[in-house]
Design an enzyme around this catalytic site. Structure first.
Site: not given
Length: 374
Positions: A15, A75, A94, A96, A118, A270
């Site tokens: 991605r 990520k 993201y 996490h 998130e 995650d």
């Protein structure tokens, strides 16, 4: 503002955080968009498609990070990117962090402003940047789980939809949120026998209204989880507490009661996973076996459908990227509560209480940390 988009370094992560259409919108507002060369190839967005809308292609990872005021990723940063963290830099992706103490400590020490997709949350309590990828992950969880149920992949050889004269396979889904409902949609489409558990009556009610008698809804307790898991061919763990480590709802003793060759797919990996026996795997080596059960713990499942995922992600994130770019990070965070709620690190402080508890680092309210941010 100078906005950098690096090529993702996570294993088989194809991605990219921005489509050419998204880059065009930013360029049209006077911002400079720096794309690391080949960053979009895996999503079928080649360098030329970014050049055509006015973005600048840069040759190295270092160029993206050192020349940008804000880095937009998919990520969490890779270890190779830690050296570029610095005060005044904003990272939007993201994160996490509850399951990543080393990254958290590094971000705090560097003074970087880290905003987590998130955790962006509207007044309606929805998580608009998490939802698109949660839906994709939910749908893929059943596809991946059914793949590893095949005998040649180590599974017990169960066809989820069954066939004439043979009962369907049992799919158990823990969590009736976005990813859980998406998994339910695919499992029902396969013709499986589906059980969904949750502690939120309204979420269970929504599942019942959407799928009717095709799905069994059960209030989640440790006893009901144990009952459901014992009969599962495929267990999907889809439990989320925003920002916090996932609750360990599936004990090792429960896993031992599952049939040999059954499969666990833990979407919540995650955030550390909600199964005691789960550990993080990768798209290159997605599964391992424990107690005769196949465990799937890939934290970036949506990377399997990079073009769909990239387009869905950009559609959700672009309005927030635009706010940060137009106003600057400091002013945007002071102006918009939904973005402010997503700040994890700022000005050398850890600003998320749930992450603080998970990684055992001191917590500072984001409003205090923002006082020193320019």
């Amino acid at each position: 503002m100078k906005i950098g988009v690096p090529r993702e370094r996570k294993n088989l992560e194809k991605r990219i955080a921005l489509t050419p259409d998204g880059a065009a919108e930013l360029v049209s507002k006077g911002h400079q968009v720096l794309i690391e060369t080949k960053a979009g190839d895996g999503s079928d967005f080649p360098d030329d498609s970014f050049k055509a809308v006015g973005a600048t292609i840069v040759p190295t990872l270092k160029d993206v990070w050192t020349k940008s005021e804000m880095v937009v990723k998919v990520k969490e940063p890779d270890y190779s990117e830690y050296e570029f963290f610095r005060p005044g830099l904003t990272i939007f992706d993201y994160l996490h962090l509850a399951s990543m103490p080393e990254l958290t400590a590094t971000m705090v020490k560097s003074g970087v402003t880290g905003i987590a997709y998130e955790l962006v949350q509207g007044e309606d309590k929805r998580l608009p940047l998490l939802e698109p990828m949660s839906e994709v992950a939910g749908k893929l969880s059943v596809l991946n789980g059914s793949f590893f149920l095949l005998s040649q992949n180590g599974g017990r050889g169960v066809l989820l939809g069954g066939t004439v004269g043979v009962r369907p396979g049992d799919v158990v889904i823990l969590g009736a949120g976005i990813s859980g409902r998406a998994a339910c949609e695919i499992a029902v489409g396969f013709g499986a026998s589906v059980t969904v558990l949750d502690v939120d009556y309204k979420k269970l009610e929504r599942v019942k209204l959407e799928f009717g008698s095709k799905v069994r809804t059960v209030f989640s307790t440790m006893a009901s989880i144990a009952w459901a898991i014992q009969r599962a061919d495929l267990l999907i763990c889809a439990v989320l507490i925003p920002g916090a480590a996932a609750p360990r709802l599936v004990t090792e003793s429960m896993v031992k009661q599952m049939s040999p060759g059954s499969v666990i797919v833990d979407i919540s990996i995650d955030q550390g996973g909600c199964c005691e026996t789960i550990k993080t795997t990768s798209l290159e080596q997605p599964v391992y076996e424990k107690h005769g059960v196949i465990h799937y713990g890939v934290p970036n499942m949506p990377a399997q459908t990079p073009r769909t995922s990239t387009m869905a992600l950009t559609a959700a994130t672009l309005p927030y990227v635009m706010k940060l770019a137009n106003l600057g990070a400091a002013q945007a965070l002071r102006s918009f509560a939904d973005l402010r709620a997503a700040v994890n690190t700022c000005n050398g402080k850890l600003t998320n209480h749930a992450v603080s508890e998970a990684v055992n680092l001191p917590y500072t309210p984001v409003e205090s940390a923002l006082e020193g941010l320019n």
